[in-house]
Motif scaffolding. Structure first.
Motif, PDB file in Angstrom:
ATOM      1  N   LYS A 132       3.498  15.417 -12.735  1.00 37.59           N
ATOM      2  CA  LYS A 132       2.147  16.231 -13.701  1.00 37.59           C
ATOM      3  C   LYS A 132       1.880  17.622 -13.257  1.00 37.59           C
ATOM      4  O   LYS A 132       1.622  18.375 -14.163  1.00 37.59           O
ATOM      5  CB  LYS A 132       0.863  15.388 -13.535  1.00 37.59           C
ATOM      6  CG  LYS A 132      -0.336  15.760 -14.330  1.00 37.59           C
ATOM      7  CD  LYS A 132      -1.562  14.811 -14.240  1.00 37.59           C
ATOM      8  CE  LYS A 132      -2.530  15.451 -15.144  1.00 37.59           C
ATOM      9  NZ  LYS A 132      -3.786  14.735 -15.104  1.00 37.59           N
ATOM     10  N   HIS A 133       1.738  17.785 -12.129  1.00 37.07           N
ATOM     11  CA  HIS A 133       1.588  19.268 -11.650  1.00 37.07           C
ATOM     12  C   HIS A 133       2.817  19.950 -11.967  1.00 37.07           C
ATOM     13  O   HIS A 133       2.545  21.295 -12.372  1.00 37.07           O
ATOM     14  CB  HIS A 133       1.365  19.259 -10.243  1.00 37.07           C
ATOM     15  CG  HIS A 133       1.047  20.499  -9.442  1.00 37.07           C
ATOM     16  ND1 HIS A 133      -0.149  21.276  -9.567  1.00 37.07           N
ATOM     17  CD2 HIS A 133       1.971  21.579  -8.932  1.00 37.07           C
ATOM     18  CE1 HIS A 133       0.028  22.486  -9.262  1.00 37.07           C
ATOM     19  NE2 HIS A 133       1.012  22.511  -8.539  1.00 37.07           N
ATOM     20  N   SER A 134       4.014  19.480 -11.693  1.00 39.61           N
ATOM     21  CA  SER A 134       5.064  20.388 -12.152  1.00 39.61           C
ATOM     22  C   SER A 134       5.188  20.749 -13.571  1.00 39.61           C
ATOM     23  O   SER A 134       5.380  21.804 -14.133  1.00 39.61           O
ATOM     24  CB  SER A 134       6.464  19.592 -11.756  1.00 39.61           C
ATOM     25  OG  SER A 134       7.650  20.386 -12.059  1.00 39.61           O
ATOM     26  N   PHE A 135       4.712  19.528 -14.386  1.00 35.12           N
ATOM     27  CA  PHE A 135       4.478  19.764 -15.821  1.00 35.12           C
ATOM     28  C   PHE A 135       3.658  20.994 -16.174  1.00 35.12           C
ATOM     29  O   PHE A 135       4.038  21.758 -17.096  1.00 35.12           O
ATOM     30  CB  PHE A 135       4.370  18.435 -16.513  1.00 35.12           C
ATOM     31  CG  PHE A 135       4.246  18.605 -18.116  1.00 35.12           C
ATOM     32  CD1 PHE A 135       5.510  18.782 -18.751  1.00 35.12           C
ATOM     33  CD2 PHE A 135       3.027  18.611 -18.522  1.00 35.12           C
ATOM     34  CE1 PHE A 135       5.481  18.822 -20.156  1.00 35.12           C
ATOM     35  CE2 PHE A 135       3.119  18.825 -19.962  1.00 35.12           C
ATOM     36  CZ  PHE A 135       4.005  18.904 -20.732  1.00 35.12           C
ATOM     37  N   LEU A 189       1.723   7.007  -6.921  1.00 36.97           N
ATOM     38  CA  LEU A 189       0.658   7.734  -7.034  1.00 36.97           C
ATOM     39  C   LEU A 189       0.817   9.298  -6.799  1.00 36.97           C
ATOM     40  O   LEU A 189       0.998  10.233  -7.673  1.00 36.97           O
ATOM     41  CB  LEU A 189      -0.662   7.482  -6.619  1.00 36.97           C
ATOM     42  CG  LEU A 189      -1.248   6.211  -6.959  1.00 36.97           C
ATOM     43  CD1 LEU A 189      -2.450   6.023  -6.054  1.00 36.97           C
ATOM     44  CD2 LEU A 189      -1.694   6.251  -8.587  1.00 36.97           C
ATOM     45  N   PHE A 190       1.685   9.376  -5.679  1.00 37.28           N
ATOM     46  CA  PHE A 190       1.858  10.783  -5.367  1.00 37.28           C
ATOM     47  C   PHE A 190       3.128  11.209  -6.079  1.00 37.28           C
ATOM     48  O   PHE A 190       3.218  12.492  -6.503  1.00 37.28           O
ATOM     49  CB  PHE A 190       2.475  10.721  -3.733  1.00 37.28           C
ATOM     50  CG  PHE A 190       3.152  11.968  -3.308  1.00 37.28           C
ATOM     51  CD1 PHE A 190       2.060  13.063  -2.937  1.00 37.28           C
ATOM     52  CD2 PHE A 190       4.351  12.363  -3.391  1.00 37.28           C
ATOM     53  CE1 PHE A 190       2.460  14.177  -2.315  1.00 37.28           C
ATOM     54  CE2 PHE A 190       4.982  13.505  -2.750  1.00 37.28           C
ATOM     55  CZ  PHE A 190       4.030  14.468  -2.361  1.00 37.28           C
ATOM     56  N   GLY A 191       3.924  10.256  -6.669  1.00 40.67           N
ATOM     57  CA  GLY A 191       5.148  11.003  -7.436  1.00 40.67           C
ATOM     58  C   GLY A 191       4.603  10.976  -8.852  1.00 40.67           C
ATOM     59  O   GLY A 191       5.254  12.291  -9.505  1.00 40.67           O
ATOM     60  N   ALA A 251       0.899  -1.223  -0.042  1.00 40.03           N
ATOM     61  CA  ALA A 251       0.216   0.141   0.155  1.00 40.03           C
ATOM     62  C   ALA A 251       0.876   1.339   0.113  1.00 40.03           C
ATOM     63  O   ALA A 251       0.341   2.285  -0.640  1.00 40.03           O
ATOM     64  CB  ALA A 251      -1.062   0.130   1.156  1.00 40.03           C
ATOM     65  N   LEU A 252       1.846   1.256   0.640  1.00 38.10           N
ATOM     66  CA  LEU A 252       2.788   2.448   0.676  1.00 38.10           C
ATOM     67  C   LEU A 252       3.508   2.553  -0.691  1.00 38.10           C
ATOM     68  O   LEU A 252       3.679   3.663  -1.021  1.00 38.10           O
ATOM     69  CB  LEU A 252       3.977   2.288   1.863  1.00 38.10           C
ATOM     70  CG  LEU A 252       3.291   2.365   3.519  1.00 38.10           C
ATOM     71  CD1 LEU A 252       4.451   1.987   4.278  1.00 38.10           C
ATOM     72  CD2 LEU A 252       2.786   3.487   3.596  1.00 38.10           C
TER      73      LEU A 252
END
Length: 219
Positions: free
Chosen positions: A163-166, A156-158, A149-150
């Motif tokens: 995506k947000h940085s792009f 997913l967090f990475g 799970a971790l």
């Protein structure tokens, strides 16, 4: 981990009757050759030669005596062991580990055979597994599920971070491009409105007010 311990019991289970026969103490090679433990190799050889003359099977008096022939076999074995330095050292080491009692059998004094018992070599009440009272041990499959799970959450967090940085970088590039297009359109509009002479006059005026340009021109 398990260990085997010998528990002497007086019950008649697996009992053997050895009362009619006492095991005879085994002679050492030194006792067979009638020499001391600190004797030299020459002493060993001399003792063998001396005893061979008495017990050798080729002697007529020994040919019909199985006991004397067996004794010569013991003498020969003792000689072959003690005449070699390495064999003698190994044999001396083995004597240190031999029990002093003549009855080396695991059978008890009363004829009963002791039983082998299997006992656990660990504390049956070790206490808290993690050293924290009230926290029980977690099974391996639960630990594996938590780790999986971790791992999924980290992936997913990475992906979301990349995506947000792009998207943020793309937005900044769009803003810079829009600002450049707006400035270029303003310059074109001024050129069309005032003509080339007005643009040249404005450029000369800006250069005259720029101290860096004045310092360069004076040099």
């Amino acid at each position: 981990m398990l260990r085997l311990v010998l528990s002497p019991r007086t019950s008649g289970i697996c009992a053997r009757n050895f009362s009619h026969e006492k095991s005879k103490k085994t002679e050492t090679h030194y006792e067979v050759l009638n020499i001391s433990n600190d004797c030299s190799s020459r002493d060993v050889r001399n003792a063998f030669v001396k005893l061979s003359k008495l017990y050798h099977p080729d002697v007529l008096s020994n040919a019909t005596s199985p006991e004397r022939t067996a004794r010569f076999v013991q003498i020969s074995e003792a000689y072959r062991t003690l005449i070699k330095p390495q064999r003698r050292r190994d044999y001396d080491d083995s004597l240190l580990w031999q029990p002093q009692r003549s009855d080396r059998s695991p059978v008890g004094e009363d004829g009963s055979s002791p039983l082998w018992e299997v006992r656990p070599n660990y504390d049956p009440n070790p206490g808290p597994y993690y050293g924290i009272k009230g926290v029980n041990r977690v099974s391996n499959w639960r630990v594996a599920l938590v780790l999986m799970a971790l791992g999924v959450f980290g992936a997913l967090f990475g992906f979301a971070s990349v995506k947000h940085s792009f998207e943020l970088n793309r937005q900044m590039q769009d803003e810079i491009s829009a600002e450049a297009v707006s400035h270029h359109a303003a310059v074109v509009a001024d050129a069309q409105k005032y003509g080339n002479e007005e643009q040249v006059r404005r450029m000369i005026d800006r250069m005259s007010r720029n101290p860096f340009s004045q310092a360069t021109s004076t040099k």
